[in-house]
Design a protein around this motif. Structure first.
Motif, short mmCIF file in Angstrom:
data_model
loop_
_atom_site.label_atom_id
_atom_site.label_comp_id
_atom_site.label_asym_id
_atom_site.label_seq_id
_atom_site.Cartn_x
_atom_site.Cartn_y
_atom_site.Cartn_z
N SER A 103 -31.93 -18.36 56.67
CA SER A 103 -31.07 -17.27 57.16
C SER A 103 -31.36 -16.90 58.61
CB SER A 103 -31.27 -16.03 56.30
OG SER A 103 -31.25 -16.38 54.93
N LEU A 104 -32.56 -17.24 59.08
CA LEU A 104 -32.90 -16.91 60.48
C LEU A 104 -32.53 -18.07 61.38
CD1 LEU A 104 -36.43 -15.33 59.88
CD2 LEU A 104 -34.39 -14.10 60.64
N ASN A 105 -32.14 -17.77 62.60
CA ASN A 105 -31.80 -18.82 63.57
C ASN A 105 -33.10 -19.28 64.25
OD1 ASN A 105 -31.11 -20.26 65.84
ND2 ASN A 105 -29.35 -18.97 66.35
N PRO A 106 -33.49 -20.56 64.04
CA PRO A 106 -34.79 -21.00 64.55
C PRO A 106 -34.87 -21.04 66.07
CG PRO A 106 -33.55 -22.85 63.62
CD PRO A 106 -32.78 -21.61 63.31
N THR A 107 -33.71 -21.04 66.75
CA THR A 107 -33.72 -21.19 68.21
C THR A 107 -33.62 -19.84 68.93
OG1 THR A 107 -31.33 -21.35 68.34
CG2 THR A 107 -32.53 -23.40 67.99
N MET A 108 -33.67 -18.77 68.16
CA MET A 108 -33.41 -17.46 68.78
C MET A 108 -34.57 -16.51 68.49
SD MET A 108 -29.95 -15.46 67.91
CE MET A 108 -29.28 -14.10 68.78
N LYS A 109 -35.01 -15.78 69.52
CA LYS A 109 -36.11 -14.83 69.32
C LYS A 109 -35.71 -13.80 68.27
CE LYS A 109 -37.89 -15.29 74.00
NZ LYS A 109 -37.98 -14.70 75.33
N ILE A 110 -36.72 -13.36 67.49
CA ILE A 110 -36.34 -12.48 66.37
C ILE A 110 -35.80 -11.14 66.88
CG2 ILE A 110 -37.91 -13.61 64.72
CD1 ILE A 110 -38.94 -10.33 65.18
N TYR A 149 -41.36 -9.09 69.13
CA TYR A 149 -39.95 -9.08 69.51
C TYR A 149 -39.58 -10.38 70.25
CZ TYR A 149 -35.81 -7.70 72.27
OH TYR A 149 -34.57 -7.65 72.85
N GLU A 150 -40.53 -10.90 71.04
CA GLU A 150 -40.28 -12.07 71.89
C GLU A 150 -40.52 -13.40 71.17
OE1 GLU A 150 -39.02 -11.85 74.81
OE2 GLU A 150 -39.33 -9.74 75.33
N GLN A 151 -40.93 -13.35 69.88
CA GLN A 151 -41.32 -14.60 69.23
C GLN A 151 -40.20 -15.20 68.38
OE1 GLN A 151 -44.99 -13.29 67.30
NE2 GLN A 151 -46.17 -14.36 68.85
N TYR A 152 -40.40 -16.48 68.03
CA TYR A 152 -39.41 -17.21 67.24
C TYR A 152 -39.82 -17.23 65.77
CZ TYR A 152 -37.57 -18.77 71.72
OH TYR A 152 -37.00 -18.79 72.97
N PRO A 153 -38.84 -17.47 64.86
CA PRO A 153 -39.16 -17.45 63.43
C PRO A 153 -40.36 -18.31 63.02
CG PRO A 153 -36.80 -17.53 63.72
CD PRO A 153 -37.40 -17.64 65.09
#
Length: 340
Positions: A103-110, A149-153
């Motif tokens: 469900s989370l986009n792996p290429t986008m910061k959370i 906030y700046e990290q990826y899944p």
């Protein structure tokens, strides 16, 4: 003030090469403001299809909502256009799925993923959205919110990703949160933390929750009301006390018997429910559980039992609750004492 959500006589079918599968049959239940209701049943019982119908996620084709109403704040969601439904989805009704990685986009910061929903539904400037996203990360108990906030899944553990999903789902203060097996992929300790988090957030934000699970242990911890589904039908519904202390359907007894009991000695055998669920291409005429039920009578094979009203909203679809049926002494005790 009416119910927040009322599902009435919902029927959902799926067309397949083999014919039409009757996945959900005549399902009715309601959710009050600020309430947690659990829908329980084994795989294929129709519980996920039921909540996907509420969210407008039934793919058509092959799925088709054949009948019924889904009233949310008095408005029938089944009559809304896609555009109108999109305004409600993620804003007034949100969903948390069982596998956060899909469900989370792996290429986008959370942080950006939490903001996305906010900016879609609320006209707020960028810096406001960022502030709110960081607040949500804190709220769901993720430490170092600004850095996170700046990290990826992929930089989060499974339990933390599930918290991110809950943050995304709750960012717009929805009135209803649907959690579809939200803890299946997590180990038991993390599972307990995520459920506790959902309970705390419900208190803070006054959000109602529909929790889909096959695990009655989770239900005892979290919910106030329970609907037990089997073969597309709600076979029993009531408060957690009703269902655990005085269940009135043999399928519910079977589910309760298969919960491990910590206090029992190690030799205690768990009792599986023998047999398999019916074929939903041609659902049985009578009670769907009858072929697996050791108390089945002739009528059970021939006629679907009505919803017997036990008392105070406790309902069971089982012919044993008919006044003409043979009495089975204290049914749960009967179920449990056979093998003590």
């Amino acid at each position: 003030m009416g119910h927040l959500l009322e599902v009435k006589n919902l029927e959902v079918n799926f067309k397949t090469y083999g014919g039409e599968v009757k996945a959900v049959r005549d399902v009715s239940f309601h959710v009050e403001h600020g309430e947690v209701i659990a829908i329980v049943g084994e795989s294929g019982s129709g519980k996920s299809v039921t909540v996907q119908s509420i969210m407008g996620l039934i793919p058509d084709p092959p799925g088709k909502i054949k009948g019924g109403q889904i009233l949310f704040e008095g408005q029938d969601l089944l009559k809304l256009s896609k555009k109108e439904m999109n305004k409600i989805k993620g804003f007034k009704i949100s969903m948390v799925f069982q596998d956060p990685m899909t469900s989370l986009n792996p290429t986008m910061k959370i942080g950006k993923q939490i903001e996305e929903g906010l900016r879609l539904h609320q006209d707020i400037p960028k810096h406001e959205a960022k502030k709110k996203a960081i607040e949500m990360i804190k709220l769901v108990g993720i430490p170092n919110a600004k850095e996170r906030y700046e990290q990826y899944p992929h930089e989060f553990s499974g339990g933390m990703r599930q918290r991110v999903m809950i943050a995304i789902a709750l960012a717009c203060n929805p009135k209803l949160l649907i959690a579809d097996e939200p803890t299946t992929a997590l180990d038991v300790t993390i599972q307990a933390q995520v459920l506790q988090l959902m309970k705390d957030l419900k208190e803070k934000m006054d959000t109602s929750i529909i929790l889909i699970t096959h695990d009655l242990g989770v239900v005892a911890e979290t919910a106030e009301k329970v609907a037990v589904m089997y073969a597309g039908v709600i076979v029993e519904a009531g408060t957690v006390e009703d269902i655990f202390a005085d269940p009135k359907h043999p399928y519910t007894w079977g589910l309760l018997e298969s919960i491990p009991n910590v206090e029992e000695n190690e030799k205690q055998r768990l009792v599986p429910i023998e047999g398999a669920p019916p074929d939903l291409f041609s659902p049985p005429k009578g009670c769907p559980f009858a072929p697996r039920c050791k108390y089945a009578m002739n009528i059970c094979m021939k006629e679907m039992p009505p919803a017997f009203d036990i008392e105070n909203g406790h309902m069971a679809r089982c012919w044993l609750n008919d006044t003409r049926a043979p009495k089975i002494d204290n049914l749960v005790a009967a179920g449990r004492s056979n093998h003590d």
